[in-house]
Enzyme design. Sequence first.
Site, PDB file in Angstrom:
ATOM      1  N   ILE A   1       0.846  -1.193   0.000  1.00  0.00           N
ATOM      2  CA  ILE A   1       0.000   0.000   0.000  1.00  0.00           C
ATOM      3  C   ILE A   1       0.885   1.249   0.000  1.00  0.00           C
ATOM      4  O   ILE A   1       1.605   1.518   0.951  1.00  0.00           O
ATOM      5  CB  ILE A   1      -1.002  -0.029   1.171  1.00  0.00           C
ATOM      6  CG1 ILE A   1      -1.927   1.182   1.132  1.00  0.00           C
ATOM      7  CG2 ILE A   1      -0.315  -0.199   2.514  1.00  0.00           C
ATOM      8  CD1 ILE A   1      -3.120   1.075   2.074  1.00  0.00           C
ATOM      9  N   GLU A   2       0.832   1.971  -1.121  1.00  0.00           N
ATOM     10  CA  GLU A   2       1.708   3.115  -1.321  1.00  0.00           C
ATOM     11  C   GLU A   2       0.975   4.267  -1.989  1.00  0.00           C
ATOM     12  O   GLU A   2      -0.170   4.146  -2.413  1.00  0.00           O
ATOM     13  CB  GLU A   2       2.890   2.722  -2.218  1.00  0.00           C
ATOM     14  CG  GLU A   2       3.799   1.649  -1.663  1.00  0.00           C
ATOM     15  CD  GLU A   2       5.047   1.505  -2.507  1.00  0.00           C
ATOM     16  OE1 GLU A   2       5.830   2.484  -2.556  1.00  0.00           O
ATOM     17  OE2 GLU A   2       5.236   0.448  -3.127  1.00  0.00           O
TER      18      GLU A   2
END
Length: 338
Positions: free
Chosen positions: A156-157
Site C-alpha cells: 500500500i503506497e
Amino acid sequence: MPSHALRHRRVRPLLALAGAAALAAGTFALAPAGQAATAAAADPVGLNAPYEYLGWGSPQKPTDVMAATGVKQFTLAFMLSDGGCNPKWDGSRPLTGGSDQSAINAIRAAGGDVVVSFGGWSGSKLGEKCTSASALAAAYQKVIDAYKLKAIDVDIENTEVASAAARQRVISALKTVESKNPGIRTYLTFGTTPTGPDANGLDLVKKGAAAGLALDGWTIMPFDFGSHSGSMGSVTTKAADGLQKAVAGAYGYDSATAYRHIGISSMNGKTDEADETVSTGDFTTMLDYAKAHHLARFTFWAVNRDRACPSGTQAGDSCSGISQSAYAFTKIVAGYHG
C-alpha cells in the site's frame, strides 16, 4: 515522497519473460539438495519470497532463479485494477490463462510457491477503485481462488496509503479475507521513516489492531528515506525496531511476539535516493537481525535488479547499479528460514 522511479514502476506493454539462462549458463550450479533446500521447502509462504515483476525489467525466468539460488518462493507483482474493481496483472494482463499463470505453474512444478502482491507505487489500485470493503475483499478473493493462494501481500503506497478511507478499506477487506480463508498468510507492506512508520503507517497498525486483524507480517520498506544517517543495514534495523514498538503497543504483544509479526522489504543496490546504496553487507545485517528476532518476513525489491548493470549504464529496472554477482541478494534472502 520521491517518485520511486526504480521501485514499483509499472510499464503497460507486456515484456516477454526473458529467461536468465544466458546470464546463468556456466556460472551457477543447482542449489545443493541438503538441509537448506529442505528447510526452504517447508518455509511458510512469504517468509523469504523476493519480489519479481514479470511485466518489466527484463524479468528472469523464475525457475532459472530457483536453480541458481535455492530460493523456493517469489512475491509476484503487481495485481492492480483494470479501471474498476476487477483484478488484472499490472492492470492489463489477464488474471488467468496468460504468461503470469504459466510462470506460477512452472514455479510450483519446480517445488516452489508464490505470494501475489496487490498495489505498488504506480497504477490503479484496487483499494481505491473498489468502493467498499466487501467489494475489495471480493477482488482479493478472486485472485486467491484463481491460484489457490496460501499468502497475499498488499503493498500500500502513494495515493492509496495517503487516503484514510482506502487504508480502512484495505484493513477491513483483509479481515474478511482472513475469516474466509483459514490459514492464509497476510502481509501488509508500506513505507517508513528511519525510526519507524510514518503517520499513515502508524494509522494502519492502529486500524488493524482495532479491527482485530490477525496480520502475519506488518512489513516496512526501509529505503527512499529522503535522508538518513549510518549504513542502510543499521538504519533498517532501527526502522524495524520502531515498527515493532508500534505493533506491540497497538496489539498488546510482548516484545518477542511483536517481532514475529513484523517484516523487512528492502531494496538492493542503488535506490531512488542518491545517498542510498544497499550492499550485500547491509543485507547480511538484515538477515542476522531477522534471525535474531524471528521476523515474519524478509524480502526485497527486486529479483529483476539482482545483477550488475551492463557497462556504461546506471541502476534501473533490470540492474542494481553496483558491482555484484548475479543473484547475490536473492541468495542471502533465500538463507532466511525464520
